[in-house]
Design a protein around this motif. Structure first.
Motif: not given
Length: 855
Positions: A764-770
């Protein structure tokens, strides 16, 4: 002297004939020569052909007496006929004769027709086209008479036929307007008045103006010279009065038909009697007189062709007087007449089905509904109504058959050896009797050598066996022997499909399920084994596992039958019996509590309060933590939307599925399936579980799970959906070959970031940054999503790329600052290949293929 006068006489006649043949002179001899020749040659033959064509139409037309009859007996065909073709050669001949009369005998001088028979020729031309159902050309012919021959004595007939044609072209309002004007201006009389009134009545019928149609039929009935027409018009009058709810007026009209007796076709007289019987008031009328009338009709030899209708009406009479056994007898007698009236046959079967349904004989009712559907038009409204009834019986028939078969086997299991021997000795005695009868029939058949030998000779000459005659027939030419043979085959083998190896035991599909196992054993038995009690005893299951399986299947069938009788058919006594039998049969633990709760509800519905109280106490005391105990102790808080209800739990589970929590969905589904076993929600849970298994573990796991649903819940909506997936969807997903990626044929690409065993919140954190990075990329509208690959691997996917090279070099779209944020590796793939790796779970195979992008 005679010779001297003969030559000049022949010469004079020849000159006279040549002069009269001319169509360019308006002389008395010319006009009458062509008129007589046209009338007694072309037109005479034309009208003969027209009459032959009409007779063939009438012979091939069958009226539907269950609906209001059309005024004219003519079947409108939807078949498209090409120009120059004809549906009936007789009408083609009549048209040719009319054209010949016009071409060879028309005398047109100064724009006026001098031959008085040409208007008759055009009338014949129009009629031939009308009956050949070429209505537009027919209209042209009738209009030509009105335009060219306004003073013709056929003018009224031409107007009437024109309006008949307009009506066939759906110009009913125009036909009514023109016919009214005809009555006002011309005041037709006799048969012309009858024809015009009958056509006007049909036009009123077409626009649903029944009162006006009745009035015109009264005029037509009084003025027609044809008793056939009079009988038909009076009968239609009676039908229309019935449509308006005026039974007394209808009966008066039917009485007028009956009074015509032999002057009108017998079918109208019988149908009038039948309609009067239908109108009988069973509360106020004299039932004895009615039965006398029906019996008189039945015994009248003239009425033999109509016994199907008479028997049906007599059956309805007995049914209305609660004489069910006599009603069944006469419904079956009506069916045995081999009636050509399919609607009548369907009604007979349907009523017999309803009678069995009312007696809770659902197996028999289902069979009658099956027969009903064979006599109805496929996908018509009546067909769909019966099919819905039949479909509602599918489950009860299925589970009743399981319960009966397993009960029979388990009863044998629990018999002592002596009891088993006694049971099968009786059975074998019956087999021997049947075998003796079969042997006698076989010997008779051998003597007859395939022939029914009523009379083997005519005079001293033997009959040939190759051709069917009235006195002797080859076996398959005689419907009686064929029907007998079919019945015997079904008794012995069941209703088997025409295919190879039809004698194999697993091919049986007999309606008598309770005898299915015995039939299978009889098929496989040798001649010595057939009459040996030990052979049958050896077939009784002895292994505990097999007996336990039979018992479980039987108990589950009892439970399902109890639910069906309670919920679907409201047959509470039957439901109670099934549930009580289940509790006496040592059921599985999972079935006991729902069975007791359903029994409690049934006791309440039947007003058996003491039994209900005992059952309630049992549930609350022995299962205090169960959902059922909570509902019983605190009914006000229990509702259909209770968070613990099966429906609410399923909705929550489905939301988890949409959130890609497939592992949780699978484990929870298994838990709920066990918890709610036997309830309608279970097939839904199984189908959801199958879909989650497919998403998590791939095609093979999905195939097995779908097959389980299709077989286990075959009679449910979800089971049928699974069968459809198995037959139509899975074969399309079978190929695991990757598609060569090419920008010229592929324009949808994905960029995939892979996470193996991610920590909580990592994806979820990676998707937010992406997502923050994607917003900054110019010229492309990109978005991301999370998708599960398997239990250990999760994907973060970028959507919206249309070019393969851009997808492969996706990181070059980042700014330098964003490249520091997104350092994770990725791979590019087409949408089609992504679908393949998700279906077959073959990511490693894809990464090792070396598929390249061709610009």
């Amino acid at each position: 002297m005679k010779i001297f006068f003969k030559a000049p006489l022949i010469f004079a006649c020849s000159i006279l004939l040549l002069i009269s043949c001319s169509r360019k002179k308006d002389k008395f001899i010319n006009r009458n020569f062509h008129a007589v020749t046209a009338e007694f040659n072309a037109l005479y033959n034309g009208y003969n052909a027209l009459e032959a064509g009409r007779n063939s139409l009438n012979d091939g037309y069958s009226d539907n007496y269950w609906d209001v009859l059309p005024i004219e007996r003519m079947q409108i065909s939807e078949e498209i006929v090409l120009p120059g073709q004809s549906k009936n050669e007789n009408f083609n001949t009549a048209e040719e004769k009319a054209v010949k009369a016009i071409q060879k005998h028309s005398i047109t001088i100064e724009g006026k027709e001098k031959n008085p028979q040409i208007d008759e020729a055009y009338l014949l031309l129009g009629k031939a086209r009308y009956f050949d159902q070429r209505f537009v050309p027919a209209l042209e012919a009738f209009n030509y008479i009105l335009y060219k021959y306004p003073a013709s004595d056929k003018i009224n007939q031409a107007k009437i036929w024109r309006e008949k044609t307009n009506m066939r072209l759906d110009n009913d309002e125009l036909a009514i307007k023109n016919l009214k004007r005809l009555f006002k201006q011309e005041e037709p009389e006799g048969q012309d008045l009858a024809d015009a009134s009958s056509i006007l009545a049909q036009a009123y019928l077409n626009i649903k103006s029944l009162d006006s149609a009745i009035t015109q039929l009264e005029i037509a009935s009084n003025t027609t010279k044809n008793d056939d027409e009079r009988g038909r018009y009076r009968f239609i009058q009676g039908q229309l009065y019935n449509e308006l709810g005026k039974k007394d007026s209808a009966n008066l009209a039917f009485d007028k038909v009956i009074k015509l007796n032999r002057r009108t076709p017998r079918i109208y007289v019988i149908s009038a009697h039948i309609e009067k019987i239908k109108n009988f008031d069973y509360e106020k009328g004299n039932k004895f007189e009615l039965l006398e009338l029906i019996t008189e009709l039945e015994e009248n030899r003239e009425n033999r062709p109509f016994l199907d209708k008479i028997y049906h009406q007599k059956a309805v009479y007995y049914l209305s007087n609660a004489s069910d056994s006599l009603a069944i007898t006469y419904f079956n007698k009506s069916l045995r007449t081999n009636s050509l009236d399919k609607i009548l046959k369907a009604k007979n079967y349907e009523i017999l089905g309803d009678m069995n349904f009312d007696k809770s004989l659902y197996q028999e009712a289902g069979n009658y509904y099956d027969s009903t559907m064979t006599s109805l038009v496929l996908n018509s409204k009546p067909y769909r109504i019966i099919k819905r009834k039949r479909d509602n019986l599918e489950d009860v028939i299925y589970y009743e058959s399981i319960a009966k078969v397993n009960d029979s086997i388990l009863n044998l299991v629990h018999l002592s050896k002596d009891e088993r021997i006694a049971y099968f000795e009786v059975f074998i005695e019956q087999l021997k009797i049947q075998a003796g009868k079969a042997k006698e029939k076989a010997e008779a058949a051998e003597r007859n050598k395939g022939l029914v030998t009523v009379n083997n000779t005519i005079g001293n000459q033997p009959l040939r066996t190759g051709t069917p005659t009235q006195t002797t027939m080859f076996y398959f030419y005689n419907p009686t022997t064929v029907a007998y043979g079919k019945n015997e085959f079904v008794k012995i083998w069941g209703d088997r499909v025409l295919e190879d190896n039809w004698r194999w035991s697993n091919k049986g599909n007999s309606g008598a399920e309770k005898n299915l196992s015995v039939n299978n054993i009889l098929v496989t038995a040798s001649e010595d084994e057939l009459f040996d009690t030990e052979f049958y005893i050896s077939k009784i299951p002895s292994e505990a596992k097999e007996i336990d399986s039979l018992s479980k299947d039987r108990n589950y069938a009892y439970y399902q039958l109890g639910l069906i009788y309670k919920e679907k058919f409201k047959e509470y006594e039957l439901a109670k019996s099934k549930f009580q039998n289940l509790l006496k049969s040592n059921p599985e633990e999972r079935l006991i509590l729902p069975t007791k709760y359903n029994l409690y509800k049934i006791y309440e519905l039947l007003g058996e309060n003491s039994e209900a109280a005992i059952t309630k106490t049992d549930i609350v005391s022995n299962y205090p933590e169960s959902r059922y105990a909570i509902i019983l102790t605190n009914p006000d808080s229990a509702s259909e939307k209770d968070e613990n209800s099966p429906e609410s739990l399923y909705e929550t589970l489905y939301q988890q599925y949409e959130s890609h929590a497939y592992a949780d969905v699978i484990s929870k589904s298994e838990e709920y399936i066990y918890m709610f076993d036997g309830e309608p929600i279970v097939p839904k849970l199984e189908l959801l579980k199958a879909t989650a298994l497919g998403r998590l573990y791939g095609l093979e796991a999905y195939r097995k799970a779908i097959n389980h649903v299709a077989i286990t819940y075959a009679n449910t909506l979800e089971g049928k959906q699974a069968q459809n997936i198995e037959a139509n969807v899975l074969p399309k997903l079978a190929s695991s070959e990757f598609i060569q990626e090419n920008d010229s044929i592929t324009n949808n690409y994905k960029v995939v970031f892979t996470f193996e065993n991610p920590k909580t919140g990592q994806v979820a954190d990676f998707q937010k940054t992406l997502n923050e990075v994607l917003k900054k990329i110019r010229y492309y509208t990109l978005k991301s999503s999370i998708d599960v690959y398997n239990a250990n691997t999760t994907f973060v996917i970028v959507h919206g790329l249309k070019n393969g090279q851009v997808a492969k070099t996706f990181n070059q779209l980042y700014t330098k600052e964003d490249q520091k944020k997104i350092k994770k590796s990725y791979f590019a793939i087409t949408s089609a290949n992504y679908q393949i790796i998700q279906i077959h779970k073959n990511l490693d195979a894809y990464l090792n293929t070396g598929i390249t992008l061709n610009k």
